[in-house]
Enzyme design. Sequence first.
Site, short mmCIF file in Angstrom:
data_model
loop_
_atom_site.label_atom_id
_atom_site.label_comp_id
_atom_site.label_asym_id
_atom_site.label_seq_id
_atom_site.Cartn_x
_atom_site.Cartn_y
_atom_site.Cartn_z
N ALA A 33 80.34 26.09 59.86
CA ALA A 33 81.35 26.48 58.87
C ALA A 33 81.26 25.57 57.65
O ALA A 33 80.57 25.89 56.68
CB ALA A 33 82.74 26.43 59.50
N ARG A 34 81.95 24.44 57.67
CA ARG A 34 81.91 23.46 56.60
C ARG A 34 81.97 22.07 57.20
O ARG A 34 82.77 21.80 58.10
CB ARG A 34 83.07 23.66 55.61
N GLU A 76 74.24 17.59 50.70
CA GLU A 76 73.07 18.44 50.92
C GLU A 76 72.19 18.43 49.67
O GLU A 76 72.71 18.56 48.56
CB GLU A 76 73.51 19.87 51.24
N HIS A 111 71.38 24.09 56.57
CA HIS A 111 72.34 25.06 56.02
C HIS A 111 71.68 26.43 55.83
O HIS A 111 71.63 26.98 54.73
CB HIS A 111 72.91 24.57 54.67
#
Length: 318
Positions: A236-237, A266, A285
Amino acid sequence: MKTCVVLDDYQDAALQSADWSRIADRVSVSTVREFLANEDAVVERIGDAEIVCIMRERTPFPASLLDRLPKLKLIVTSGMRNAAIDLAAAQKNGVTVSGTATSGSPPLELTWGLILGLARQIAVENAGFRANGPWQSSVGVDLNGRQLGIIGLGKIGTQMAKVAGAFGMKVVAWSPNLTDERAAAAGVERAASKEALLETSDFVSLHLVLAPSTRGLIGEQELRRMKPEAFLINTARAPIVDQAALIRALEEKWIAGAGLDVFETEPLPAGHPFRTLGNVLATPHLGYVSQNNYRTFFGEGIEDIEAWLDGAPIRTLV
């Protein structure tokens, strides 16, 4: 002739994923494959471009950056929500922000890839196989009969529950506003509390939107409540989980392992503990990165540009 820059095209996929010839007589398009590490680099690369296409939250567009791009007039983002864009600043600067559709299937599929990879030690066994190492070095964890705890029973969380049923798993779910009725409609049991879910689940998967109420939702106390043989999966995050606490939990084996696809920084810096911890299975990701999602994003992104050029923007966030 307008100028469009497509940022963060890591796989050099943008121009192959849609028919850009539709706007070739009106817009000059270029792509950027490398990650631009700071605002100076973004400003230099974008230059006087009127249009920028961005992929999710790879490159933030805060007020400080938007103020430095007076020629920018249109941002096209994948998805209809992007927390990395300061929408108020975009509006103040006269920048239209348009979005596109996205599918929840790719993140769902990657989440199960991480769960299966952790349960059956696929990366470890594959590395040993390629290195002519021991023939079988691990004993897999069964999914059948185990409990999956889903935190966040939205579209993806609900689909997670359906797949878990096919594996013969028991599914419980929790979120701050989850009701018994919504849980029953998804065919799952509503956990009495977040703590109860963490204490009883063998796999815990996060499917929440990042908000002030969910930032740091999983911290040291929560991680210590999990079973030592349990796995945490976050596609998710990253900030939903206290990253320092998670690193410590993995180093000290409070939990068996983690499957991660999202990170606070990132690309993840070289030498970061998540790159070296043996009980982490991680991907860079990739949750939404799929052929169909790219076709949708870039195809609808071209539609957004055409509509804006014609003076009637569509799918606008601002």
